[in-house]
Design an enzyme around this catalytic site. Structure first.
Site, short mmCIF file in Angstrom:
data_model
loop_
_atom_site.label_atom_id
_atom_site.label_comp_id
_atom_site.label_asym_id
_atom_site.label_seq_id
_atom_site.Cartn_x
_atom_site.Cartn_y
_atom_site.Cartn_z
N ASN A 170 88.99 2.05 4.73
CA ASN A 170 88.01 2.15 5.82
C ASN A 170 88.59 1.96 7.23
OD1 ASN A 170 88.29 -0.57 5.13
ND2 ASN A 170 86.24 -1.09 5.85
N GLU A 268 90.76 -10.38 0.46
CA GLU A 268 89.65 -10.04 1.36
C GLU A 268 88.84 -8.97 0.64
OE1 GLU A 268 88.99 -11.64 3.95
OE2 GLU A 268 90.86 -12.61 4.50
N CYS A 302 83.41 -3.78 5.85
CA CYS A 302 83.19 -4.80 4.83
C CYS A 302 82.17 -5.85 5.27
CB CYS A 302 84.50 -5.47 4.47
SG CYS A 302 85.30 -6.18 5.91
N GLU A 476 92.19 -14.16 7.49
CA GLU A 476 93.00 -13.32 8.35
C GLU A 476 92.82 -13.84 9.78
OE1 GLU A 476 94.59 -10.58 6.94
OE2 GLU A 476 93.18 -9.50 5.67
P1 NAD Z 1 89.70 -0.66 -4.05
O1 NAD Z 1 89.67 -2.01 -4.64
O2 NAD Z 1 89.29 0.49 -4.87
O3 NAD Z 1 91.19 -0.31 -3.55
C1 NAD Z 1 91.88 -1.15 -2.64
C2 NAD Z 1 93.37 -0.94 -2.83
O4 NAD Z 1 93.75 -1.42 -4.11
C3 NAD Z 1 93.82 0.52 -2.76
O5 NAD Z 1 95.02 0.61 -2.02
C4 NAD Z 1 94.06 0.86 -4.21
O6 NAD Z 1 95.01 1.88 -4.37
C5 NAD Z 1 94.58 -0.46 -4.74
N1 NAD Z 1 94.50 -0.64 -6.19
C6 NAD Z 1 93.74 0.04 -7.09
N2 NAD Z 1 93.96 -0.44 -8.33
C7 NAD Z 1 94.84 -1.45 -8.21
C8 NAD Z 1 95.44 -2.36 -9.13
N3 NAD Z 1 95.16 -2.32 -10.43
N4 NAD Z 1 96.30 -3.29 -8.65
C9 NAD Z 1 96.57 -3.37 -7.33
N5 NAD Z 1 96.04 -2.53 -6.41
C10 NAD Z 1 95.18 -1.59 -6.85
O7 NAD Z 1 88.84 -0.74 -2.69
P2 NAD Z 1 88.50 0.45 -1.67
O8 NAD Z 1 87.49 1.35 -2.31
O9 NAD Z 1 89.76 1.04 -1.14
O10 NAD Z 1 87.82 -0.34 -0.47
C11 NAD Z 1 86.46 -0.64 -0.43
C12 NAD Z 1 86.25 -2.11 -0.74
O11 NAD Z 1 87.05 -2.89 0.15
C13 NAD Z 1 84.83 -2.56 -0.50
O12 NAD Z 1 84.43 -3.41 -1.54
C14 NAD Z 1 84.92 -3.33 0.82
O13 NAD Z 1 83.92 -4.30 0.98
C15 NAD Z 1 86.28 -3.94 0.70
N6 NAD Z 1 86.81 -4.32 2.01
C16 NAD Z 1 86.90 -5.65 2.31
C17 NAD Z 1 87.38 -6.04 3.58
C18 NAD Z 1 87.51 -7.49 3.95
O14 NAD Z 1 88.18 -7.79 4.94
N7 NAD Z 1 86.90 -8.41 3.22
C19 NAD Z 1 87.76 -5.05 4.50
C20 NAD Z 1 87.64 -3.71 4.14
C21 NAD Z 1 87.17 -3.35 2.89
#
Ligand code: NAD
Length: 495
Positions: A170, A268, A302, A476
């Site tokens: 995002n 996060e 998020c 963070e």
């Molecule tokens: P996701 O968990 O699908 O992917 C995040 C990352 O993890 C990607 O780079 C992905 O390739 C990687 N990944 C996938 N499988 C993995 C594994 N088995 N081991 C290690 N890494 C792996 O999340 P997304 O769809 O990219 O992002 C959306 C989510 O992120 C939402 O839930 C949102 O709330 C959250 N988010 C949180 C924050 C925060 O600061 N708290 C900020 C932005 C987004």
């Protein structure tokens, strides 16, 4: 105001062969080619080669060698100065990077410029300002002295080594820089893994870092499938810490892997953030607050609010006015300077959000407006408002991460506070009222890492950010990042 024409630098960059940035060099590798899709047109705009075990080994070795060599010995002010130079480079390439972010994520160009890029610069400058200020303390110890000997004790903050940053789609520059700048100013080196949906912008940022003088191996970027690369990175012996931002499900598996290896992890994760509106506000004020809290960047922030608790006497009027306002969010090219509504960031995400809206309707929640796809190409979804059947409705409990507000009426404020805390998540929340005394009291009772009063979603480099409960651990920025990116060593001497 008009539509932005892509800079030649952006079109040229999109046409290049892409892969990774390892040890100061771009390399495409030989992995499978993955398309990069522009969400506004659903068309392929570039390709990136997936990395695998060989790229992970190379990136981790480069980062480890850089950590053992030049970087750890580089004076902290020099490290800070490099971050300032990177901030200046981002400023100089603001339009190029903003356009790249927009064509890769669908974020409107106004948000890419004013939020993604300008905030990234602000965060880099903030972290640079920590140069020379990350230190331990001198301690008063009470070891008995038998022959006049004395003792002196102090602590030092040491870098951890190679930090692996795993990133969501995002905010593909800003979230990467939160991790990267925090790690680097503390003396660590980094290997960053962007989301497979947004692999490009960080490659360009890494090139700029190289151009402003970052030594090779300090900042590496490796692209590819998360399920393959994630475990390879997290379980690599050189990985000293993981900083993960993404969904709760993936975060938990990363957290488990780190705890099995005994290495620190910052998580996060997602949220189902609540916004509580008290009765003293006008309908107009509530609608303005809801739009700010829930619908910026199509809700793909998020910290955005997704569940809204409104006084029973005003909820109908609020939903009516909100529907009128949301109807003005008409789809347009995110490259238009005044685009009211850009697309969602990728096809699987659009499908997931549509699925959650359909499930809510099947469950008896009432769709007030939006939630359908407009005619035309791209991953557009009209922003939705849903009147929830009850506090337990799935739409009040599950994160959509999209332009979907779920609304529930409260009869008593106490009841609303209970509903807010009855959630597996605890990332953020907001309280909206003119009664500041009440707002502060409620902020103390709300279980969330951040509570805003009469505002929502705004982040500042000085204010720590992170979740509690299922939304993660660690913080963070603010001064709190220091705990996450260093370890404490105690030293005691006799003299
Ligand atoms: P996701 O968990 O699908 O992917 C995040 C990352 O993890 C990607 O780079 C992905 O390739 C990687 N990944 C996938 N499988 C993995 C594994 N088995 N081991 C290690 N890494 C792996 O999340 P997304 O769809 O990219 O992002 C959306 C989510 O992120 C939402 O839930 C949102 O709330 C959250 N988010 C949180 C924050 C925060 O600061 N708290 C900020 C932005 C987004």
């Amino acid at each position: 105001m008009g539509s932005t024409t892509l800079l030649t630098a952006v079109s040229d960059f999109l046409r290049r062969e892409h892969g990774h940035f390892i040890n100061g060099q771009c390399s495409s590798g030989s992995g499978t080619r993955r398309p990069v899709i522009d969400p506004a047109s659903a068309r392929r705009i570039a390709e990136v080669h997936d990395g695998g075990a060989a790229e992970v080994a190379a990136a981790m070795a480069a980062a480890q060698a850089a950590f053992n060599g030049e970087w750890a010995a580089t004076p902290t002010l020099v490290r800070g100065n490099l971050l300032l130079k990177l901030a200046a480079a981002l400023g100089a390439h603001r339009e190029e990077l903003a356009q790249l972010e927009t064509v890769c994520t669908g974020k409107t160009i106004a948000l890419s410029r004013g939020l993604e890029l300008d905030q990234s610069v602000a965060f880099l400058r903030y972290f640079a300002g920590w140069a020379g200020k990350i230190s331990g303390e001198t301690l008063d110890v009470s070891i008995p002295s038998f022959a006049g000997e004395k003792y002196r004790a102090f602590t030092v903050r040491e870098p951890l080594g190679v930090v692996v940053g795993i990133l969501p789609w995002n905010f593909s520059i800003m979230i990467a820089l939160w991790k990267c700048a925090a790690a680097l100013i503390c003396g660590n080196t980094v290997v960053l893994k962007p989301s497979e949906f947004t692999p490009l912008t960080l490659l360009r940022v890494a090139e700029l870092a190289q151009e402003v003088g970052f030594p090779p191996g300090i900042l590496n970027v490796i692209n590819g499938d998360g399920k393959t690369l994630g475990p390879l990175l997290v379980n690599h012996p050189a990985c000293a810490k993981v900083s993960f931002t993404g969904s709760m499900t993936t975060g938990r598996s990363v957290g488990n892997a780190c705890s099995a290896r005994g290495i620190p992890v910052t998580l996060e994760l997602g949220g189902k953030n609540a916004a509580l509106f008290l009765d003293d506000l006008s309908v107009e004020e509530m609608v303005a607050g809801i739009l700010e809290a829930g619908y910026v960047n199509q809700g793909q922030i998020c910290a955005s609010a997704e569940r809204f608790y409104l006084p029973a006497g005003k909820i109908d009027a609020v939903l009516q006015l909100l529907s009128q306002r949301l109807a003005t969010f008409t789809p347009a090219s995110p490259l238009d300077d005044d685009c009211p509504l850009g697309p969602l960031a990728n096809a699987p995400h659009l499908e997931k959000v549509q699925g959650l809206i359909a499930a809510a309707q099947r469950d008896g929640d009432r769709l007030i407006c939006g939630g359908t796809r407009p005619a035309g190409e791209g991953y557009y979804l009209l922003p939705a408002a849903i009147a929830a059947r009850s506090a337990d409705s799935a739409i009040m409990q599950q994160e959509t991460f999209g332009p979907v507000g779920a609304f529930l009426a409260w009869q008593q404020e106490e009841q609303a506070l209970q509903w807010i805390n009855d959630s597996p998540y605890g990332l953020s929340a907001s309280v909206w009222t003119h009664d500041l005394s009440k707002a502060l009291r409620y902020s103390e009772r709300i279980q969330a890492g951040t509570v805003w009063i009469n505002m929502h979603t705004f982040l500042d480099p000085a204010l720590p950010f992170g979740g509690i409960k299922g939304s993660g651990n660690g913080r963070e920025f603010g001064s709190a990042f220091i705990n996450d990116y260093t370890r404490l060593k105690s030293v005691m001497m006799r003299y």
